[in-house]
Structures are given as structure tokens and as C-alpha cells.
Write a protein that holds these residues in place. Structure first.
Motif, PDB file in Angstrom:
ATOM      1  N   LEU A 305       0.836  -1.204   0.000  1.00 60.36           N
ATOM      2  CA  LEU A 305       0.000   0.000   0.000  1.00 60.36           C
ATOM      3  C   LEU A 305       0.874   1.259   0.000  1.00 60.36           C
ATOM      4  CD1 LEU A 305      -2.776   1.329   0.090  1.00 60.36           C
ATOM      5  CD2 LEU A 305      -2.691   1.172   2.590  1.00 60.36           C
ATOM      6  N   ALA A 306       1.962   1.222   0.751  1.00 57.25           N
ATOM      7  CA  ALA A 306       2.880   2.373   0.771  1.00 57.25           C
ATOM      8  C   ALA A 306       3.400   2.657  -0.635  1.00 57.25           C
ATOM      9  CB  ALA A 306       4.044   2.109   1.717  1.00 57.25           C
ATOM     10  N   GLY A 307       3.800   1.603  -1.344  1.00 55.47           N
ATOM     11  CA  GLY A 307       4.307   1.774  -2.705  1.00 55.47           C
ATOM     12  C   GLY A 307       3.242   2.342  -3.626  1.00 55.47           C
ATOM     13  N   LEU A 308       2.009   1.900  -3.455  1.00 57.45           N
ATOM     14  CA  LEU A 308       0.917   2.372  -4.316  1.00 57.45           C
ATOM     15  C   LEU A 308       0.581   3.834  -4.001  1.00 57.45           C
ATOM     16  CD1 LEU A 308      -1.330  -0.827  -4.324  1.00 57.45           C
ATOM     17  CD2 LEU A 308       0.153   0.005  -6.173  1.00 57.45           C
ATOM     18  N   ILE A 309       0.638   4.197  -2.730  1.00 61.70           N
ATOM     19  CA  ILE A 309       0.395   5.606  -2.363  1.00 61.70           C
ATOM     20  C   ILE A 309       1.497   6.475  -2.975  1.00 61.70           C
ATOM     21  CG2 ILE A 309       0.339   7.259  -0.446  1.00 61.70           C
ATOM     22  CD1 ILE A 309      -0.889   5.016   1.299  1.00 61.70           C
ATOM     23  N   ALA A 310       2.741   5.985  -2.875  1.00 57.59           N
ATOM     24  CA  ALA A 310       3.857   6.742  -3.456  1.00 57.59           C
ATOM     25  C   ALA A 310       3.701   6.830  -4.975  1.00 57.59           C
ATOM     26  CB  ALA A 310       5.183   6.087  -3.085  1.00 57.59           C
ATOM     27  N   ALA A 311       3.224   5.744  -5.590  1.00 52.03           N
ATOM     28  CA  ALA A 311       3.068   5.735  -7.049  1.00 52.03           C
ATOM     29  C   ALA A 311       2.080   6.807  -7.510  1.00 52.03           C
ATOM     30  CB  ALA A 311       2.613   4.353  -7.519  1.00 52.03           C
ATOM     31  N   GLN A 312       1.110   7.145  -6.661  1.00 53.29           N
ATOM     32  CA  GLN A 312       0.150   8.201  -7.040  1.00 53.29           C
ATOM     33  C   GLN A 312       0.848   9.546  -7.150  1.00 53.29           C
ATOM     34  OE1 GLN A 312      -2.589   6.761  -8.094  1.00 53.29           O
ATOM     35  NE2 GLN A 312      -1.524   5.005  -7.206  1.00 53.29           N
ATOM     36  N   LEU A 314       3.952   9.811  -8.051  1.00 54.19           N
ATOM     37  CA  LEU A 314       4.787   9.711  -9.255  1.00 54.19           C
ATOM     38  C   LEU A 314       3.948   9.898 -10.517  1.00 54.19           C
ATOM     39  CD1 LEU A 314       7.603   8.843 -10.477  1.00 54.19           C
ATOM     40  CD2 LEU A 314       6.744   6.506 -10.444  1.00 54.19           C
ATOM     41  N   LEU A 315       2.771   9.275 -10.537  1.00 53.49           N
ATOM     42  CA  LEU A 315       1.976   9.221 -11.771  1.00 53.49           C
ATOM     43  C   LEU A 315       0.814  10.216 -11.790  1.00 53.49           C
ATOM     44  CD1 LEU A 315       1.676   5.318 -12.093  1.00 53.49           C
ATOM     45  CD2 LEU A 315       3.424   6.806 -13.075  1.00 53.49           C
ATOM     46  N   GLY A 316       0.471  10.741 -10.622  1.00 53.17           N
ATOM     47  CA  GLY A 316      -0.738  11.565 -10.517  1.00 53.17           C
ATOM     48  C   GLY A 316      -1.952  10.660 -10.370  1.00 53.17           C
ATOM     49  N   GLY A 317      -3.051  11.206  -9.893  1.00 53.93           N
ATOM     50  CA  GLY A 317      -4.274  10.409  -9.760  1.00 53.93           C
ATOM     51  C   GLY A 317      -4.448   9.877  -8.343  1.00 53.93           C
ATOM     52  N   THR A 318      -5.496   9.076  -8.171  1.00 51.18           N
ATOM     53  CA  THR A 318      -5.788   8.515  -6.854  1.00 51.18           C
ATOM     54  C   THR A 318      -5.914   7.010  -6.951  1.00 51.18           C
ATOM     55  OG1 THR A 318      -8.182   8.561  -7.133  1.00 51.18           O
ATOM     56  CG2 THR A 318      -7.171  10.572  -6.263  1.00 51.18           C
ATOM     57  N   LEU A 319      -5.842   6.346  -5.805  1.00 49.03           N
ATOM     58  CA  LEU A 319      -5.956   4.890  -5.761  1.00 49.03           C
ATOM     59  C   LEU A 319      -7.278   4.407  -6.340  1.00 49.03           C
ATOM     60  CD1 LEU A 319      -4.771   3.583  -2.249  1.00 49.03           C
ATOM     61  CD2 LEU A 319      -3.705   3.166  -4.474  1.00 49.03           C
ATOM     62  N   ALA A 320      -8.327   5.175  -6.073  1.00 52.11           N
ATOM     63  CA  ALA A 320      -9.671   4.762  -6.479  1.00 52.11           C
ATOM     64  C   ALA A 320      -9.812   4.690  -8.000  1.00 52.11           C
ATOM     65  CB  ALA A 320     -10.706   5.723  -5.899  1.00 52.11           C
ATOM     66  N   LEU A 339      -6.327  -4.293   2.405  1.00 52.81           N
ATOM     67  CA  LEU A 339      -5.815  -3.006   2.898  1.00 52.81           C
ATOM     68  C   LEU A 339      -5.993  -1.908   1.842  1.00 52.81           C
ATOM     69  CD1 LEU A 339      -4.580  -2.180   5.650  1.00 52.81           C
ATOM     70  CD2 LEU A 339      -2.342  -2.176   4.535  1.00 52.81           C
ATOM     71  N   ILE A 340      -5.850  -2.284   0.569  1.00 54.30           N
ATOM     72  CA  ILE A 340      -6.098  -1.305  -0.502  1.00 54.30           C
ATOM     73  C   ILE A 340      -7.570  -0.869  -0.448  1.00 54.30           C
ATOM     74  CG2 ILE A 340      -6.284  -0.960  -3.005  1.00 54.30           C
ATOM     75  CD1 ILE A 340      -3.924  -2.886  -3.362  1.00 54.30           C
ATOM     76  N   ALA A 341      -8.460  -1.855  -0.325  1.00 53.59           N
ATOM     77  CA  ALA A 341      -9.898  -1.528  -0.278  1.00 53.59           C
ATOM     78  C   ALA A 341     -10.204  -0.612   0.908  1.00 53.59           C
ATOM     79  CB  ALA A 341     -10.718  -2.813  -0.198  1.00 53.59           C
ATOM     80  N   LEU A 507      -2.265   1.250   8.294  1.00 59.27           N
ATOM     81  CA  LEU A 507      -2.400   2.379   7.363  1.00 59.27           C
ATOM     82  C   LEU A 507      -1.428   3.495   7.752  1.00 59.27           C
ATOM     83  CD1 LEU A 507      -6.306   2.567   6.950  1.00 59.27           C
ATOM     84  CD2 LEU A 507      -4.655   1.486   5.424  1.00 59.27           C
ATOM     85  N   ALA A 508      -1.267   3.696   9.060  1.00 63.10           N
ATOM     86  CA  ALA A 508      -0.325   4.730   9.525  1.00 63.10           C
ATOM     87  C   ALA A 508       1.099   4.386   9.097  1.00 63.10           C
ATOM     88  CB  ALA A 508      -0.401   4.859  11.050  1.00 63.10           C
ATOM     89  N   ALA A 509       1.425   3.098   9.155  1.00 61.62           N
ATOM     90  CA  ALA A 509       2.770   2.671   8.736  1.00 61.62           C
ATOM     91  C   ALA A 509       2.954   2.888   7.234  1.00 61.62           C
ATOM     92  CB  ALA A 509       2.973   1.196   9.082  1.00 61.62           C
ATOM     93  N   SER A 510       1.927   2.564   6.447  1.00 60.93           N
ATOM     94  CA  SER A 510       2.017   2.759   4.991  1.00 60.93           C
ATOM     95  C   SER A 510       2.228   4.228   4.649  1.00 60.93           C
ATOM     96  CB  SER A 510       0.736   2.296   4.297  1.00 60.93           C
ATOM     97  OG  SER A 510       0.488   0.950   4.552  1.00 60.93           O
ATOM     98  N   GLU A 511       1.437   5.071   5.294  1.00 53.99           N
ATOM     99  CA  GLU A 511       1.561   6.502   5.004  1.00 53.99           C
ATOM    100  C   GLU A 511       2.947   7.007   5.365  1.00 53.99           C
ATOM    101  OE1 GLU A 511      -1.785   8.126   7.089  1.00 53.99           O
ATOM    102  OE2 GLU A 511      -3.130   7.099   5.671  1.00 53.99           O
ATOM    103  N   ALA A 512       3.451   6.558   6.525  1.00 53.19           N
ATOM    104  CA  ALA A 512       4.776   7.005   6.968  1.00 53.19           C
ATOM    105  C   ALA A 512       5.851   6.563   5.974  1.00 53.19           C
ATOM    106  CB  ALA A 512       5.074   6.445   8.349  1.00 53.19           C
TER     107      ALA A 512
END
Ligand SMILES: O=C([O-])CC(=O)C(=O)O
Ligand SMILES: [Mg+2]
Length: 553
Positions: A305-312, A314-320, A339-341, A507-512
Motif C-alpha cells: 500500500l505504501a508503494g501504491l500511495i507513493a506511485a500516485q 509519481l503518476l498523478g491520480g488517486t488509488l480509487a 488493505l487497498i480496499a 495504514l499509519a505505517a504505509s503513510e509514513a
């Protein structure tokens, strides 16, 4: 300084037996006392990995601790010792030799072991951890010299509390436990899975700063179904088929009860490399009564999830806006999916059932769809969406048209050229994560991912891969391994005195972790920061997790 050192010593040790100085008494008297206590000076001191410094003992320490004559005269600083051992390790061509040299060091001189690991983390992580630790577990019986960690087998049934009391340290904060049934993507390695808890806890100290004496690796030996091991003359475990059903459940119950009785409620129990059928059940059963964390379900989910949040970023956009397709619907696959959901649900305020619909999973029988629901294991059921049946990954990619492809099946070479070309045909920047471990089980190599996607993939793997040059550009694959998360996560949990793990802490760990990816990392296409900063990253994760724990009360 003295007070600080005293904290590293076992509680039962009298103050006068602290590191420097020792008691001021006549030499004869001290000699007798030293021998009686048998640990803290002279010959025995050199053989205690916790306090041995080898040739780094100073003149005055050699005097005070009865070391004269037991060491050659040279005094060698820790820095020089470190250079020497790194030189030696680099001479070894075979990864397993490097692993054995590191384990030897851990058994001889713990401080130096951790100094080496901390100062050379990118070079030594693949040695003491994935991928080499996998090979070490496969050959554990042959390379076994001194036992590490605690082995609790079916023979100890009814006596597990006594076994725990045999461990020399009392103040345990983190236990990593396996039953060896699903070691990385290598399958059932029985008792030889011990390499995993040992390796994970080495990282707790080196990456997360948890005291080595507070870490306890445990292997539960309930037998093995691995025929090769059962017939291997060097196998170190019980030679019997795995206990299952009630016998297994009772054994685990005794273990979990004994741990709480012996160490209290605040010891973190990290489940590692259990097979799917037990992993989910143990987490569900003990999640409400113990401080438990399953690294393969929750740790892997948090790092991805951390990687996917970071990828947003990099690429723009949102997870949804993404559509996710997984190959593999076990602990990692369904753990990440959930966790993504959860995160999408937080971000969009939509019900989690809605958010799950953008996430698809393929298992060994094909796409998970509603017509298969009755026969699915319970942890797969939430992912059975309306769709016609599809038998293989390539057809699923073409039908679902995912923007993110995640491999968690434990099987190598499953992201074929066709699969990667297909996802790259309808995505400018496909996100591809090949998470299975060790390297041999990776869904594809970094070179394949960049070549087949014509350099467009945002790519990360579970095991480390070197950078790849494609079309004149250097592509650096990130390592989406739970090692980014568990040391900091665990530190945050034990530091805050939490008694239960909550999804919000993940989720807090992913964001951090996502916050630690810099502009410079993004420019290289990375969605994870380099491991060279891992202690700072872990501290940041720990602080975020602890803050969340307080917030949750
Ligand atoms: O140990 C690793 O590298 C990651 C992990 O938990 C696994 O693959 O089971
Ligand atoms: Mg694992």
C-alpha cells in the motif's frame, strides 16, 4: 553511560557486574567470584556473544576482566574489525558462505554483527535475509552448528511454559514465530524454517533498533510433510507428518497461553511463514486476545500500500481510479487487497464492499468469480465478483484491463512476455509488482519487466534485483519487501505499550513509509526509498504507528 549500559544487561545481574569496572575486590576473591558466576569475565566473557568485543577490548578492560593472555596483544578498533570482516565476506563467491560467516559473527560478537549490518545494510540484507536466508533454510541441517532461537516441538506438549523459561532472557518485547510450513515461496521446510525468525529479528535490531536481548525467535515443530527432509539424514526436526486439526490447534493454544503468561500482554507475537489455512485462522483467533501481527498478511499489505500511495505521487491520480489484478489469492494477495480496499474506502467514504469491486484475484483455478463462491476458501470469498469464468492470467489481464498487476503466488516466471505486453498495451505506465520470494520464485525479473514494457513499467519486487539499462536509461526496481515495515511497525507497537494491533496502525505505517520517498527517488522511477536510510525510515514509521496507537486509546 553506565546507566544506559546497565539497561542492556539482564535484570538479574547485580549492578557491580556491569560492563566496565566490575567489583573492586582483591584479585583472588574476584577470580573466585568470576568463576562462580561463570559469565562475565575471562575466558567466558570472550565466548559470550552479547559482550564479547574480540580484539577491541582495551588495555584496561583486559586488566579488569581477567583477559590478559587470552588475547594476542594487538588492540583492534571496531572500525578495523569491521573492515576486516567485510573484506573476508566479499571474498566469498557463494552466497551461503556469506550467510554462514554472518551467522558465525552473530554467534561470536553481536555488537560487531549489528554494526556491520547497520553500516552495510544494502550489501548485507540479501545475505542475512531474502534471498539467501531461503537457501540457508533449505540446507539448515547441513550448515547447522550452534542452535539459535527456541525450538518448541510436539515433544514439549504440556511443558511449553517450562521451555520458555529455559530461554536466558526475561524481558522479551518481540517474538517471531513460524511453524515452517510455507517458508517464502519454498514451501514446507519444517523445523529448518528457523532461519526466518532469526533473520527477521536480526532486522528488528539492525533496521528497527530493538535490543537483541528483547527479541526471541521461535520455531514450532509440528512435523513436516516434506518427504525430502524426512529422508534427509541431516534433518534437524521431528521425523513425522504435520500435526493438523485439533492436535495442532491445542498445541498453538498452549503456546499462545504460555507466551502471555510468561511475558505478559505487551509482547508482540509476529506470525511468519505459516501456510494459508493456519495463518488466517491464527490471526483471527488470537487478534482479539493477544498482541499479534502476521507479517505475510499485514506487513506485506502495508508495504505494498505504501508503494501504491507513493506511485500516485509519481503518476498523478488517486488509488480509487485504478483497477487491480492479483496473481495469487493467499495471505499476501488477499491481505494486500483488503488493505487497498480499506484505504480507498477511507479516501472516498464509499462502503468497503464497493471498493473491493475494483480488485480482482486470480488463483490456481483462474479468475475468482461469483460462480465459484461456494467452493472458495473463506478468505477468498469477498473477492468473488460477477464475471464469466476465466482460466488463466493472460485472459484475465485482457478481460479486466488492470492498471496494477501484483504477483503473490509464490511461483516464479508467471508474468510472461505475453502478460506484460498485454498490460503495457493499454497502460502508459503499468504498475507491476512481482512480490514472490526468493529470487527464483519472482514472477519475472527486472530486466524482463522493463524490456517487455519498453521501459514504461513502474516496477518493484519482493527480492532484490539490480538496476537495468533499457534504451539508454537506468531503471531502478524498488524492493517491495515487508522489511520496510515490520521493524518500524513493531517498534511503534511495543514502544507505545499497545496490547492489540489495529488496521489503522497498518495504514499509519504505509503513510509514513510513502512519505519517505523523495523527489530524487521518484526521478529514478522508485516508489520506495533506498534501504540505506532504513533506520531513519523505521523510526518515522514507529513514531506514526505509536501516535496512532495513542489516538486509538
Ligand atoms: O521474508 C521475506 O523476504 C518476505 C516475506 O515475509 C515472505 O516472503 O514470506
Ligand atoms: Mg514471510
Amino acid at each position: 553511560m553506565r546507566a544506559l549500559r546497565a539497561r542492556f544487561l539482564p535484570r538479574w545481574l547485580p549492578r557491580q557486574w556491569q560492563w566496565e569496572g566490575g567489583p573492586r575486590r582483591a584479585p583472588e576473591e574476584r577470580g573466585v567470584e568470576c568463576a562462580a558466576r561463570s559469565l562475565w569475565c575471562g575466558y567466558n566473557l570472550l565466548r559470550d556473544p552479547r559482550y564479547n568485543k574480540g580484539l577491541a577490548f582495551t588495555e584496561s578492560e583486559r586488566e579488569t576482566h581477567y583477559l590478559r593472555g587470552l588475547l594476542p596483544p594487538a588492540i583492534v578498533s571496531q572500525e578495523l574489525q569491521e573492515r576486516k570482516i567485510m573484506n573476508n565476506i566479499r571474498q566469498y563467491q557463494v552466497p551461503l558462505q556469506r550467510y554462514m560467516a554472518m551467522m558465525d559473527l552473530q554467534e561470536n560478537n553481536e555488537r560487531l554483527f549489528y554494526k556491520l549490518l547497520i553500516d552495510n545494510v544494502e550489501e548485507l540484507l540479501p545475505v542475512v535475509y531474502t534471498p539467501t536466508v531461503g537457501e540457508a533454510c533449505q540446507k539448515y541441517g547441513s550448515i547447522f552448528s550452534r542452535p539459535q532461537g527456541l525450538y518448541i516441538s510436539l515433544k514439549e506438549k504440556g511443558k511449553i511454559l517450562e521451555v520458555l523459561k529455559n530461554w536466558p532472557e526475561r524481558s522479551i518485547q518481540v517474538i517471531v514465530v513460524t511453524d515452517g510450513e510455507r517458508i517464502l515461496g519454498l514451501g514446507d521446510l519444517g523445523c529448518q524454517g528457523m532461519g526466518i525468525p532469526v533473520g527477521k529479528l536480526a532486522l528488528y535490531t539492525a533496521l528497527g533498533g530493538v535490543r537483541p536481548s528483547a527479541c526471541l525467535p521461535i520455531t514450532l515443530d509440528v512435523g513436516t510433510n516434506n518427504k525430502d527432509l524426512l529422508n534427509d539424514e541431516f534433518y534437524i526436526g521431528l521425523r513425522q507428518k504435520r500435526a493438523t486439526g485439533q492436535e495442532y490447534a491445542d498445541f498453538l493454544q498452549e503456546f499462545m497461553t504460555a507466551v502471555k503468561q510468561n511475558y505478559g500482554e505487551k509482547v508482540l507475537i509476529q506470525f511468519e511463514d505459516f501456510a494459508n489455512h493456519n495463518a488466517f485462522e491464527l490471526l483471527a483467533r488470537y487478534g482479539t486476545t493477544h498482541l499479534v501481527f502476521n507479517d505475510d498478511i499485514q506487513g506485506t499489505a502495508s508495504v505494498v500500500l505504501a508503494g501504491l500511495i507513493a506511485a500516485q505521487k509519481l503518476l498523478g491520480g488517486t488509488l480509487a481510479e485504478h483497477t487491480f489484478l492479483f496473481l495469487g489469492a493467499g495471505e499476501a494477495g488477499t491481505g494486500i487487497a483488503e488493505l487497498i480496499a480499506l484505504e480507498i474506502s477511507r479516501q472516498t467514504k464509499a462502503p468497503i464492499e464497493e471498493c473491493r469491486k475494483k480488485i480482482w484475484l486470480v488463483d490456481s483455478k483462474g479468475l475468482i468469480v461469483s460462480s465459484r463462491k461456494e467452493s472458495l476458501q473463506h478468505f477468498k470469498k469477498p473477492w468473488a465478483h460477477e464475471h464469466e469464468t476465466i482460466g488463466n492470467l493472460l485472459d484475465a489481464v485482457n478481460a479486466i484491463k488492470p492498471t496494477v498487476l501484483i504477483g503473490t503466488s509464490g511461483k516464479g516466471q508467471t508474468f510472461t512476455q505475453d502478460v506484460i505486453e498485454a498490460i503495457s498495451s493499454f497502460n502508459e505506465r503499468p504498475i507491476i509488482l512481482a512480490l514472490s520470494n526468493p529470487t527464483s520464485q519472482s514472477e519475472c525479473t527486472a530486466e524482463q519487466a522493463y524490456t517487455w514494457s519498453e521501459g514504461r513499467a513502474v516496477f518493484a519486487t519482493g527480492s532484490p534485483f539490480d538496476s537495468v539499462e533499457y534504451d539508454g536509461k537506468i531503471h531502478v526496481p524498488g524492493q517491495a519487501n515487508n522489511a520496510y515495515i515490520f521493524p518500524g511497525f513493531g517498534l511503534g507497537v511495543v514502544m507505545s505499550g499497545a496490547i492489540r494491533v489495529h488496521d489503522d496502525m497498518l495504514l499509519a505505517a504505509s503513510e509514513a513509509l510513502a512519505q519517505q520517498v523523495s523527489e530524487e527517488n521518484f526521478e529514478k522511477g522508485l516508489i520506495y526509498p533506498p534501504f540505506s536510510n532504513i533506520r531513519k525510515i523505521s523510526a518515522h514509521i514507529a513514531a506514526n504507528v505509536a501516535a496512532k496507537a495513542y489516538e486509538l486509546g
